[in-house]
Motif scaffolding. Structure first.
Motif, PDB file in Angstrom:
ATOM      1  N   GLU A   1      29.082  29.873  24.563  1.00 40.04           N
ATOM      2  CA  GLU A   1      29.487  29.524  25.924  1.00 40.04           C
ATOM      3  C   GLU A   1      28.375  28.831  26.684  1.00 40.04           C
ATOM      4  OE1 GLU A   1      31.153  32.946  27.858  1.00 40.04           O
ATOM      5  OE2 GLU A   1      32.815  33.024  26.412  1.00 40.04           O
TER       6      GLU A   1
ATOM      7  N   SER B   1      28.073  25.325  25.443  1.00 43.95           N
ATOM      8  CA  SER B   1      29.173  24.498  25.947  1.00 43.95           C
ATOM      9  C   SER B   1      28.925  24.114  27.396  1.00 43.95           C
ATOM     10  CB  SER B   1      30.493  25.252  25.831  1.00 43.95           C
ATOM     11  OG  SER B   1      30.772  25.553  24.492  1.00 43.95           O
ATOM     12  N   PHE B   2      28.421  25.082  28.137  1.00 44.14           N
ATOM     13  CA  PHE B   2      28.078  24.810  29.535  1.00 44.14           C
ATOM     14  C   PHE B   2      27.059  23.674  29.607  1.00 44.14           C
ATOM     15  CE2 PHE B   2      25.584  25.375  33.346  1.00 44.14           C
ATOM     16  CZ  PHE B   2      26.488  25.798  34.314  1.00 44.14           C
TER      17      PHE B   2
ATOM     18  N   HIS C   1      28.582  20.388  28.739  1.00 41.13           N
ATOM     19  CA  HIS C   1      29.424  19.863  29.802  1.00 41.13           C
ATOM     20  C   HIS C   1      28.582  19.231  30.909  1.00 41.13           C
ATOM     21  CE1 HIS C   1      33.340  19.487  31.621  1.00 41.13           C
ATOM     22  NE2 HIS C   1      32.826  19.884  32.770  1.00 41.13           N
TER      23      HIS C   1
ATOM     24  N   LEU D   1      21.020  25.353  37.081  1.00 36.85           N
ATOM     25  CA  LEU D   1      22.401  25.847  37.168  1.00 36.85           C
ATOM     26  C   LEU D   1      22.575  27.112  36.345  1.00 36.85           C
ATOM     27  CD1 LEU D   1      24.501  22.549  37.006  1.00 36.85           C
ATOM     28  CD2 LEU D   1      24.283  24.114  38.936  1.00 36.85           C
TER      29      LEU D   1
ATOM     30  N   VAL E   1      23.773  30.779  37.687  1.00 35.64           N
ATOM     31  CA  VAL E   1      24.902  31.546  37.159  1.00 35.64           C
ATOM     32  C   VAL E   1      24.530  33.027  37.120  1.00 35.64           C
ATOM     33  CG1 VAL E   1      26.316  31.983  35.113  1.00 35.64           C
ATOM     34  CG2 VAL E   1      25.848  29.637  35.811  1.00 35.64           C
TER      35      VAL E   1
ATOM     36  N   ILE F   1      23.631  24.150  44.702  1.00 36.40           N
ATOM     37  CA  ILE F   1      24.513  23.613  43.662  1.00 36.40           C
ATOM     38  C   ILE F   1      25.200  22.352  44.176  1.00 36.40           C
ATOM     39  CG2 ILE F   1      26.546  24.092  42.254  1.00 36.40           C
ATOM     40  CD1 ILE F   1      25.772  27.092  42.451  1.00 36.40           C
TER      41      ILE F   1
ATOM     42  N   LEU G   1      30.429  25.758  40.361  1.00 38.02           N
ATOM     43  CA  LEU G   1      29.903  26.585  39.278  1.00 38.02           C
ATOM     44  C   LEU G   1      31.060  27.174  38.474  1.00 38.02           C
ATOM     45  CD1 LEU G   1      27.077  27.036  38.454  1.00 38.02           C
ATOM     46  CD2 LEU G   1      26.979  29.125  39.785  1.00 38.02           C
TER      47      LEU G   1
ATOM     48  N   LEU H   1      32.376  24.640  36.061  1.00 40.81           N
ATOM     49  CA  LEU H   1      31.483  24.402  34.932  1.00 40.81           C
ATOM     50  C   LEU H   1      31.549  25.546  33.938  1.00 40.81           C
ATOM     51  CD1 LEU H   1      28.409  22.908  36.842  1.00 40.81           C
ATOM     52  CD2 LEU H   1      29.966  21.698  35.313  1.00 40.81           C
ATOM     53  N   VAL H   2      31.600  26.749  34.467  1.00 43.70           N
ATOM     54  CA  VAL H   2      31.684  27.913  33.584  1.00 43.70           C
ATOM     55  C   VAL H   2      33.030  27.921  32.860  1.00 43.70           C
ATOM     56  CG1 VAL H   2      31.833  30.426  33.535  1.00 43.70           C
ATOM     57  CG2 VAL H   2      30.060  29.317  34.894  1.00 43.70           C
TER      58      VAL H   2
ATOM     59  N   ALA I   1      34.898  25.421  32.158  1.00 45.73           N
ATOM     60  CA  ALA I   1      34.888  24.358  31.156  1.00 45.73           C
ATOM     61  C   ALA I   1      34.183  24.840  29.891  1.00 45.73           C
ATOM     62  CB  ALA I   1      34.202  23.121  31.716  1.00 45.73           C
ATOM     63  N   ALA I   2      33.127  25.596  30.096  1.00 50.39           N
ATOM     64  CA  ALA I   2      32.366  26.091  28.952  1.00 50.39           C
ATOM     65  C   ALA I   2      33.182  27.104  28.160  1.00 50.39           C
ATOM     66  CB  ALA I   2      31.056  26.723  29.430  1.00 50.39           C
TER      67      ALA I   2
END
Lengths: 147, 147
Positions: A45, A48-49, A52, A66, A70, A80, B124, B127-128, B130-131
């Motif tokens: 994950e 992937s983040f 992206h 970022l 999180v 952000i 955020l 983005l998360v 999407a991941a």
DNA sequence: CTTGACCCCGTAGCCGCTCCAGGGATTCTA
DNA sequence: TAGAATCCCTGGAGCGGCTACGGGGTCAAG
């Protein structure tokens, strides 16, 4: 999962994954007896983040920040927002310069339609003339666009 | 003229001029007794040429080739034309991806209007999400644009 | 038992600069 | 005429974000 599997799953190159680990973007995973990296779902994950974010062309420093945020859910998200704003501004600036560049190259390209010798090539002529301080089609074109 | 004067005249940084010399793009100039470089008009023109090419974002390898062709006036100029064509294609490709990027960033930016905590920040979240394989606004936007 | 695919590590290379340290030369100002 | 400011020199390192390479170990299939 091994590094190759993670690479396939995320579309990130194996070498790049190791690079992310080395630069601290991705946690070092556990190892099997033979030294092979073993990744968990969390890694998948996180990677992937990262991917992206990179697809949005965010610099790795921003991605790092970022990822950090999180983990700090109580922080104000103004940072952000600003990060995305800055990136948007960067992209728009590049968009403008790419558009100008396209116009210039098209104008330049128009100077030579058929193959000749280099000494008679309109393109080369333009470039040399520009170097001698004369107005070149690229800039002329650019000026005429904004009268 | 000394290096600083050349730099002012062409708008190329002093360090960059030395770099061009080191990489063989610009001929090594004569030296004064104290070791200072002394440039002639030919250098000025050549450097202006380089700068102009760089303004078109041509890679230094291409600039090098163009400079070489200036000295070979009988060569067929097809190579020159092609060089510009390739550059134009590069620029157009980047233009496309910048446009897509802009759309994606705008969509993403729209997810968070007012400052909240990071855990509630729409950006955020996106983005998360999407991941984790969910469809994100960035790509949704991109898909809807081309139905 | 070999072949091939996978994995490890460390290092160097890419582009086009840009900056630095650590010196010397020259020129302007007080 | 001293000192400060500005110029110039060299060689080498650093930037971002990978990518490639060399030289090895590991493992499953045929």
């Amino acid at each position: 999962m091994r590094i190759g599997e993670l690479a396939k799953a995320t579309g990130v190159d194996v070498e790049t994954i190791r690079y992310y680990e080395k630069t601290g973007l991705l946690d070092a995973p556990a190892r099997r007896g033979n030294g092979y990296r073993v990744y968990a779902r969390a890694h998948l994950e996180r990677l992937s983040f990262i991917r992206h974010c990179r697809a949005l062309d965010l610099p790795l420093a921003d991605v790092r920040r970022l990822l950090c945020l999180v983990g700090l859910p109580r922080t104000c998200c103004a940072e952000i927002d600003q990060l995305i704003d800055v990136q948007l501004a960067r992209v728009r600036a590049r968009l403008l310069s790419m558009r100008a560049l396209e116009r210039q190259l098209v104008a330049l390209r128009g100077q030579c339609q058929a193959p000749r010798t280099a000494s008679r090539c309109g393109i080369l002529h333009e470039l040399v003339a520009a170097a001698q301080g004369e107005a070149c089609v690229c800039h002329r074109a650019a000026c005429e666009e904004q009268p």
